[in-house]
Design a protein around this motif. Structure first.
Motif, PDB file in Angstrom:
ATOM      1  N   LEU A 229       0.813  -1.221   0.000  1.00 19.96           N
ATOM      2  CA  LEU A 229       0.000   0.000   0.000  1.00 19.96           C
ATOM      3  C   LEU A 229       0.840   1.262   0.000  1.00 19.96           C
ATOM      4  CD1 LEU A 229      -2.786  -0.981   2.566  1.00 19.96           C
ATOM      5  CD2 LEU A 229      -2.954  -0.958   0.071  1.00 19.96           C
ATOM      6  N   ASP A 230       1.953   1.244   0.741  1.00 19.33           N
ATOM      7  CA  ASP A 230       2.746   2.458   0.923  1.00 19.33           C
ATOM      8  C   ASP A 230       4.047   2.467   0.127  1.00 19.33           C
ATOM      9  OD1 ASP A 230       0.945   3.517   2.939  1.00 19.33           O
ATOM     10  OD2 ASP A 230       1.747   1.984   4.276  1.00 19.33           O
ATOM     11  N   GLY A 231       4.542   1.284  -0.265  1.00 15.34           N
ATOM     12  CA  GLY A 231       5.839   1.219  -0.929  1.00 15.34           C
ATOM     13  C   GLY A 231       5.824   1.752  -2.344  1.00 15.34           C
ATOM     14  N   PHE A 232       4.712   1.589  -3.030  1.00 12.89           N
ATOM     15  CA  PHE A 232       4.606   2.089  -4.390  1.00 12.89           C
ATOM     16  C   PHE A 232       3.953   3.471  -4.385  1.00 12.89           C
ATOM     17  CE2 PHE A 232       4.685  -2.531  -4.741  1.00 12.89           C
ATOM     18  CZ  PHE A 232       5.659  -2.714  -5.706  1.00 12.89           C
ATOM     19  N   GLY A 233       4.126   4.194  -5.464  1.00  6.56           N
ATOM     20  CA  GLY A 233       3.556   5.532  -5.564  1.00  6.56           C
ATOM     21  C   GLY A 233       4.598   6.616  -5.721  1.00  6.56           C
ATOM     22  N   LEU A 234       5.867   6.310  -5.431  1.00  7.45           N
ATOM     23  CA  LEU A 234       6.915   7.319  -5.595  1.00  7.45           C
ATOM     24  C   LEU A 234       7.095   7.704  -7.056  1.00  7.45           C
ATOM     25  CD1 LEU A 234       9.824   6.375  -3.135  1.00  7.45           C
ATOM     26  CD2 LEU A 234       8.280   8.330  -3.032  1.00  7.45           C
ATOM     27  N   ILE A 235       6.843   6.769  -7.964  1.00  5.33           N
ATOM     28  CA  ILE A 235       6.992   7.082  -9.383  1.00  5.33           C
ATOM     29  C   ILE A 235       5.974   8.129  -9.801  1.00  5.33           C
ATOM     30  CG2 ILE A 235       7.043   6.108 -11.706  1.00  5.33           C
ATOM     31  CD1 ILE A 235       9.296   5.207  -9.891  1.00  5.33           C
ATOM     32  N   ALA A 236       4.790   8.111  -9.184  1.00  2.28           N
ATOM     33  CA  ALA A 236       3.784   9.138  -9.494  1.00  2.28           C
ATOM     34  C   ALA A 236       4.315  10.527  -9.134  1.00  2.28           C
ATOM     35  CB  ALA A 236       2.489   8.847  -8.748  1.00  2.28           C
ATOM     36  N   PHE A 237       5.002  10.638  -8.006  1.00  2.64           N
ATOM     37  CA  PHE A 237       5.608  11.913  -7.622  1.00  2.64           C
ATOM     38  C   PHE A 237       6.717  12.302  -8.599  1.00  2.64           C
ATOM     39  CE2 PHE A 237       3.568  10.640  -3.719  1.00  2.64           C
ATOM     40  CZ  PHE A 237       3.206  11.826  -3.112  1.00  2.64           C
ATOM     41  N   ALA A 238       7.493  11.303  -9.045  1.00  6.58           N
ATOM     42  CA  ALA A 238       8.577  11.575  -9.989  1.00  6.58           C
ATOM     43  C   ALA A 238       8.049  12.024 -11.343  1.00  6.58           C
ATOM     44  CB  ALA A 238       9.455  10.324 -10.153  1.00  6.58           C
ATOM     45  N   SER A 239       6.827  11.657 -11.696  1.00  3.34           N
ATOM     46  CA  SER A 239       6.236  12.086 -12.961  1.00  3.34           C
ATOM     47  C   SER A 239       5.530  13.424 -12.844  1.00  3.34           C
ATOM     48  CB  SER A 239       5.227  11.026 -13.450  1.00  3.34           C
ATOM     49  OG  SER A 239       5.840   9.782 -13.626  1.00  3.34           O
ATOM     50  N   LEU A 240       4.981  13.711 -11.673  1.00  9.44           N
ATOM     51  CA  LEU A 240       4.151  14.908 -11.497  1.00  9.44           C
ATOM     52  C   LEU A 240       4.986  16.178 -11.336  1.00  9.44           C
ATOM     53  CD1 LEU A 240       1.529  16.457 -10.871  1.00  9.44           C
ATOM     54  CD2 LEU A 240       1.682  15.570  -8.523  1.00  9.44           C
ATOM     55  N   PHE A 241       5.945  16.163 -10.444  1.00  8.34           N
ATOM     56  CA  PHE A 241       6.629  17.399 -10.080  1.00  8.34           C
ATOM     57  C   PHE A 241       7.540  17.962 -11.167  1.00  8.34           C
ATOM     58  CE2 PHE A 241       4.936  16.351  -6.019  1.00  8.34           C
ATOM     59  CZ  PHE A 241       4.819  17.568  -5.358  1.00  8.34           C
ATOM     60  N   PRO A 242       8.131  17.153 -12.068  1.00 15.26           N
ATOM     61  CA  PRO A 242       8.870  17.773 -13.175  1.00 15.26           C
ATOM     62  C   PRO A 242       8.004  18.655 -14.065  1.00 15.26           C
ATOM     63  CG  PRO A 242       9.545  15.505 -12.928  1.00 15.26           C
ATOM     64  CD  PRO A 242       8.392  15.701 -12.003  1.00 15.26           C
ATOM     65  N   MET A 243       6.738  18.329 -14.228  1.00 18.67           N
ATOM     66  CA  MET A 243       5.863  19.208 -15.003  1.00 18.67           C
ATOM     67  C   MET A 243       5.764  20.578 -14.346  1.00 18.67           C
ATOM     68  SD  MET A 243       2.758  16.756 -16.312  1.00 18.67           S
ATOM     69  CE  MET A 243       2.393  15.896 -14.795  1.00 18.67           C
ATOM     70  N   ILE A 244       5.672  20.586 -13.020  1.00 14.47           N
ATOM     71  CA  ILE A 244       5.573  21.849 -12.284  1.00 14.47           C
ATOM     72  C   ILE A 244       6.869  22.646 -12.404  1.00 14.47           C
ATOM     73  CG2 ILE A 244       5.262  22.843  -9.985  1.00 14.47           C
ATOM     74  CD1 ILE A 244       3.498  20.455  -9.286  1.00 14.47           C
ATOM     75  N   THR A 245       8.008  21.997 -12.213  1.00 14.66           N
ATOM     76  CA  THR A 245       9.278  22.728 -12.216  1.00 14.66           C
ATOM     77  C   THR A 245       9.661  23.196 -13.616  1.00 14.66           C
ATOM     78  OG1 THR A 245      10.448  20.601 -12.330  1.00 14.66           O
ATOM     79  CG2 THR A 245      10.175  21.599 -10.155  1.00 14.66           C
TER      80      THR A 245
END
Length: 272
Positions: A229-245
Motif C-alpha cells: 500500500l505504501d511502498g509504491f507511488g513514488l513514481i507518481a511523484f517523480a512524474s508529477l513534479f517535473p511538469m511543475i518545475t
C-alpha cells in the motif's frame, strides 16, 4: 547471486535472451512498416543492424547492473537510514512512535538520489537535446535537465515523507495536478507540451528501479507501513513534479527576459 564466472555468464545469457524477446516486437513493427507499407529498402542497413545489436547488448548489461547493484543498494540504503539505532544512536531512548522529522536523512537522501538519477537518465538527455535543436537553442539542454531533476528531487522527497507519515497518496496527487492545471493556463504555451513530456521521460530505465527500491525499503522498515500500500507511488511523484518545475522554469525565464527588456528600455529613455 554468487559472483562466479559460470553463474554470471548464465545469468547474462538469460537476460540477453529476455532482452531480445522484448526488443523483437519493435524490430518487427519498424521493418514491417518499412518493407511492407512504405515498400522501400532500409538505408544503411548494416549500421542499423549493428545499432540494434548495441541496443540489445547494452540493455542486457544495464539490466544486470540494476539487478546486481543499484536495486539492492537503494533498498539497503533505505533500510539503514530508517534503522532506529541510526536515527537515535546507541543507548538513546527510542519513543514508541517515531516522529516524521526524525527521518530528515531519508528526505535528504531521497532528494539527492532523485536528482542524480534524473540527471543520468538517457531518455531525458535525448529529449533535452531534441528540444534544444527544435527551439533554436532557446531551450538550454542543461537548464531543462536541471529543472526536471529538481522536480524529481522534490517529488521523491515529498513522496518519502508521505510514506513516513502514512498519508493517503491521492491527496498529494490531486493537489499536484491542480497546480499543474493552473500553471498550464499561465505558462508559455510553447513549453507546456515539453513540460508534460518531461514528466514522462523521468520514469525510465535509471530512475524507476532505484526509486521503487527506495519506496519498498522505506515501507518495509518504517513501523506501521505496508509495502504494497505504501511502498509504491513514488513514481507518481517523480512524474508529477517535473511538469511543475519545467513550467516554473519557463515562467521565470519569461519574467527575467521581460524584466531585462524593461530595464533596457528605461536606460534608453534616460539616455534620451
Amino acid at each position: 547471486m554468487t559472483l562466479d564466472i559460470p553463474t554470471i555468464a548464465m545469468h547474462f545469457g538469460d537476460t540477453l535472451l529476455s532482452t531480445m524477446r522484448d526488443v523483437l516486437p519493435i524490430v518487427v513493427i519498424i521493418f514491417g512498416f518499412q518493407l511492407a507499407v512504405l515498400r522501400r529498402p532500409v538505408t544503411h542497413w548494416q549500421r542499423v543492424v549493428l545499432g540494434f545489436v548495441y541496443v540489445v547488448l547494452g540493455l542486457a548489461l544495464f539490466l544486470m547492473g540494476l539487478e546486481m547493484a543499484l536495486f539492492p543498494l537503494g533498498e539497503s540504503m533505505a533500510e539503514q537510514l530508517t534503522a532506529l539505532d541510526f536515527l537515535f544512536g546507541q543507548g538513546e531512548a527510542i519513543p514508541a512512535q517515531v516522529p516524521w522529522h526524525e527521518y530528515y536523512w531519508v528526505y535528504l537522501f531521497a532528494a539527492a538520489i532523485g536528482f542524480s538519477t534524473t540527471i543520468a537518465e538517457p531518455s531525458l538527455i535525448a529529449v533535452a537535446i531534441k528540444a534544444n535543436q527544435v527551439s533554436g537553442n532557446t531551450i538550454s539542454v542543461n537548464g531543462l535537465r536541471i529543472a526536471v531533476a529538481l522536480g524529481v528531487a522534490i517529488g521523491i522527497a515529498l513522496g518519502s515523507y508521505r510514506i513516513v507519515a502514512g498519508d493517503p497518496l491521492h491527496y498529494y496527487i490531486l493537489v499536484g495536478y491542480v497546480v499543474v492545471v493552473v500553471q498550464t493556463y499561465f505558462a508559455p504555451k510553447t513549453i507546456v507540451p515539453l513540460a508534460y513530456d518531461s514528466g514522462g521521460v523521468t520514469t525510465s530505465t535509471v530512475t524507476v528501479p532505484i526509486v521503487t527500491a527506495l519506496g519498498l525499503g522505506l515501507a518495509s522498515t518504517v513501523p506501521g507501513r505496508n509495502p504494497l500500500l505504501d511502498g509504491f507511488g513514488l513514481i507518481a511523484f517523480a512524474s508529477l513534479f517535473p511538469m511543475i518545475t519545467v513550467m516554473a522554469y519557463a515562467q521565470l525565464s519569461v519574467w527575467q527576459t521581460r524584466r531585462q527588456a524593461e530595464a533596457a528600455e528605461r536606460r534608453k529613455d534616460n539616455a534620451l
